[in-house]
Design a protein around this motif. Structure first.
Motif, short mmCIF file in Angstrom:
data_model
loop_
_atom_site.label_atom_id
_atom_site.label_comp_id
_atom_site.label_asym_id
_atom_site.label_seq_id
_atom_site.Cartn_x
_atom_site.Cartn_y
_atom_site.Cartn_z
N LEU A 19 30.80 42.92 37.11
CA LEU A 19 30.11 42.47 36.67
C LEU A 19 30.66 41.04 36.07
O LEU A 19 32.06 40.70 35.69
N GLY A 20 30.17 40.17 36.49
CA GLY A 20 31.28 38.33 36.26
C GLY A 20 30.50 37.40 35.35
O GLY A 20 28.56 37.55 34.55
N LYS A 21 30.47 36.67 34.41
CA LYS A 21 29.83 35.52 33.49
C LYS A 21 30.52 34.30 34.01
O LYS A 21 31.24 33.85 33.93
N GLY A 22 29.43 33.63 32.57
CA GLY A 22 30.29 32.06 32.59
C GLY A 22 28.99 31.30 33.28
O GLY A 22 27.96 31.47 33.31
N SER A 23 29.68 30.55 33.29
CA SER A 23 29.37 29.04 34.40
C SER A 23 29.24 28.37 35.72
O SER A 23 30.67 28.26 35.33
N VAL A 24 28.94 27.42 36.50
CA VAL A 24 30.22 26.70 36.72
C VAL A 24 30.85 26.44 36.10
O VAL A 24 32.08 26.05 36.80
N ALA A 25 30.89 26.07 34.85
CA ALA A 25 32.33 24.94 34.78
C ALA A 25 33.74 26.32 34.27
O ALA A 25 34.83 25.73 34.77
N ASP A 26 32.96 27.35 34.66
CA ASP A 26 34.15 28.11 34.25
C ASP A 26 34.73 29.30 35.17
O ASP A 26 35.75 29.94 35.46
N TYR A 27 34.14 28.42 37.21
CA TYR A 27 34.55 29.03 37.72
C TYR A 27 36.23 28.88 37.88
O TYR A 27 37.00 28.08 37.04
N GLY A 28 37.28 30.51 38.40
CA GLY A 28 38.68 30.78 39.00
C GLY A 28 38.85 30.81 36.91
O GLY A 28 40.30 30.83 37.42
N THR A 29 38.30 30.89 36.01
CA THR A 29 38.83 30.98 34.96
C THR A 29 39.06 32.64 34.93
O THR A 29 38.46 33.50 35.78
N GLU A 30 40.21 33.07 34.26
CA GLU A 30 40.74 34.68 34.41
C GLU A 30 39.94 35.84 34.07
O GLU A 30 39.41 36.95 33.79
N ASP A 31 38.99 35.54 33.28
CA ASP A 31 38.12 35.93 32.30
C ASP A 31 37.11 36.28 33.23
O ASP A 31 35.93 36.60 32.70
N PHE A 32 36.58 35.51 34.90
CA PHE A 32 35.11 35.25 34.84
C PHE A 32 34.77 36.41 35.01
O PHE A 32 33.37 36.87 34.59
N ILE A 33 35.67 37.59 35.56
CA ILE A 33 34.88 39.06 36.12
C ILE A 33 35.38 39.67 34.85
O ILE A 33 36.49 40.07 34.29
N LEU A 34 34.54 40.41 34.25
CA LEU A 34 34.48 41.10 32.40
C LEU A 34 34.67 42.86 33.25
O LEU A 34 35.03 43.02 32.62
N ASP A 35 34.10 42.95 34.05
CA ASP A 35 34.48 44.61 34.81
C ASP A 35 33.85 45.28 35.79
O ASP A 35 33.39 44.12 36.95
N ALA A 126 34.92 34.16 52.76
CA ALA A 126 34.86 32.21 53.27
C ALA A 126 34.68 31.56 51.93
O ALA A 126 35.55 30.88 51.11
N LEU A 127 32.91 32.23 51.01
CA LEU A 127 32.57 31.48 49.36
C LEU A 127 33.76 32.59 48.88
O LEU A 127 33.60 30.76 48.20
N ALA A 128 34.03 32.82 48.61
CA ALA A 128 35.37 33.00 47.12
C ALA A 128 36.18 31.86 47.12
O ALA A 128 36.43 31.82 46.59
N GLU A 129 37.00 31.72 48.39
CA GLU A 129 38.31 31.07 48.47
C GLU A 129 37.94 29.67 48.55
O GLU A 129 38.39 28.65 48.16
N TYR A 130 36.60 29.24 48.65
CA TYR A 130 36.06 28.26 48.90
C TYR A 130 35.41 27.59 47.40
O TYR A 130 35.71 26.47 46.63
N MET A 131 35.33 28.54 46.00
CA MET A 131 34.63 28.31 44.73
C MET A 131 35.84 28.90 44.56
O MET A 131 36.15 28.23 42.70
N PHE A 132 36.85 29.62 44.35
CA PHE A 132 37.90 30.14 43.73
C PHE A 132 38.88 30.19 43.88
O PHE A 132 39.83 29.95 43.34
N GLY A 133 39.49 29.99 44.93
CA GLY A 133 40.82 30.43 45.86
C GLY A 133 41.44 29.44 46.87
O GLY A 133 41.43 27.95 46.35
N ALA A 134 41.95 29.46 47.65
CA ALA A 134 43.09 28.71 48.11
C ALA A 134 41.97 27.49 49.03
O ALA A 134 42.70 26.42 48.66
N ALA A 135 40.79 27.05 49.24
CA ALA A 135 40.25 26.58 49.99
C ALA A 135 39.34 25.53 49.03
O ALA A 135 38.69 24.49 49.29
N ARG A 136 39.31 26.04 47.48
CA ARG A 136 38.78 24.92 46.53
C ARG A 136 39.00 23.08 46.64
O ARG A 136 39.95 23.00 46.94
N GLY A 137 37.60 22.67 47.06
CA GLY A 137 38.09 21.45 47.15
C GLY A 137 37.77 21.31 48.59
O GLY A 137 38.20 19.87 48.60
#
Length: 332
Positions: A19-35, A126-137
């Protein structure tokens, strides 16, 4: 109104619901994943029972966090291929025996009445690394699963590339040697030489040869121990200085360098993110892969490409399933 996304990661040994929460601005925050809830995948149960269990877990997580379906923007489903992401059908993955033409998106939509999306695990990674991880930007990125098998997810010009019929990124099938371990049904393939399964095969082939010559490696003194030679066992031994294990990783690393050069020459990426085995065994693989890469790749293309470990590490599966939702709908 607070919005949520639900991620479902279906694998051959376990399934996870996130379960994830937030908005586009929350990408990469530690509390993005709730459970997160994990359940074993008992293949013999078949898809109907496993899917029903996943339904129950989703409902359990929603109750626990007081989430109503009206607050869920979508469900993302990550699964090993082959599959058809547009029609939402899983097509007989080798690690999910009996999952033949499973209309999983249709089932989840009928059950929960929210948007649902399907991607293969490499694309989701790939999407995960692009949005949250090493490939961001980065606008041009390759993610290599580098786990039990070898697959790739391709982000080209800022978009996930599927190919004509969802077969883009099947790099594990590329032949790197005329003979060698079998991966993806082909001897000497990228998957056969550079994956957890492939590293184990290299070790078993070499150990068998040495045992037959009367010079067995200390890590495998006889034939009865061959099956104990897993990538993890070999990595642990190599890190302690075992020469046999180090040689196995050297062989795999050299072939990795060749494969990376091919990908760089053809796709000209900014970054190649390698997961799982590469992340955990970087110091055993990279120095030899780098030497081959410097020799084989076009210098101009190599000069703009970084090869790095996964930025999400062991949590990539969690972010991958949620990233499928985020790539298709916007949080409000």
């Amino acid at each position: 109104m607070k919005k949520y996304a639900i991620g479902v990661d279906i694998g051959g040994t376990k399934c996870a619901v996130v379960l994830g929460k937030g908005s586009v601005a929350d990408y990469g925050t530690e509390d993005f994943i709730l459970d997160k809830v994990i359940m074993p995948t008992i293949i013999q149960d078949g898809p109907d029972k496993i899917i029903s269990q996943i339904y129950d877990i989703i409902e359990e997580i929603m109750r626990r966090h007081h989430v109503d379906l009206s607050e869920v923007v979508g469900i993302g489903i990550s699964c090993g291929g082959p599959l058809d992401h547009e029609s939402g059908v899983i097509l007989s993955p080798p690690n999910l025996i009996g999952w033949d033409n499973v209309e999983i998106v249709k089932r989840f939509k009928e059950k929960f009445n929210v948007p649902c999306f399907l991607e293969n695990d490499a694309n989701a990674g790939a999407l995960a690394e692009y949005m949250f991880g090493a490939a961001r930007g980065c606008r041009n990125a390759i993610f290599l699963t580098y786990g039990t098998g070898m697959g790739a997810g391709l982000i080209l010009d800022g978009r996930l590339y599927h190919g004509t019929n969802d077969m883009a990124g099947e790099v594990g099938h590329i032949r790197l040697a005329e003979m060698g371990p079998v991966g993806y049904g082909k001897a000497g393939s990228f998957e056969g030489l550079c994956s957890g399964m492939g590293i184990a095969q290299i070790a078993r082939m070499k150990a068998m040869e040495l045992i037959q010559m009367g010079n067995p490696p200390s890590i495998c003194p006889d034939m009865s121990r061959l099956e104990t030679l897993t990538a993890k066992v070999l990595a642990d031994a190599a890190k302690k200085g075992d020469s046999f294990a180090k040689e196995v990783f050297a062989i795999s690393g050299e072939h990795l360098g060749t494969a990376l050069a091919v990908l760089i020459d053809i796709l000209n990426p900014e970054i190649i993110v390698c997961g799982s085995v590469f992340t955990r065994s970087y110091e055993l693989i990279w120095h030899l892969a780098s030497e081959v890469l410097q020799r084989e790749a076009l210098a101009r293309s190599l000069s703009v490409c970084r090869i790095v470990r996964s930025g999400l590490g062991e949590y990539i599966g969690d972010f991958a399933a949620l990233s499928i939702v985020l790539s298709n709908v916007s949080f409000l």
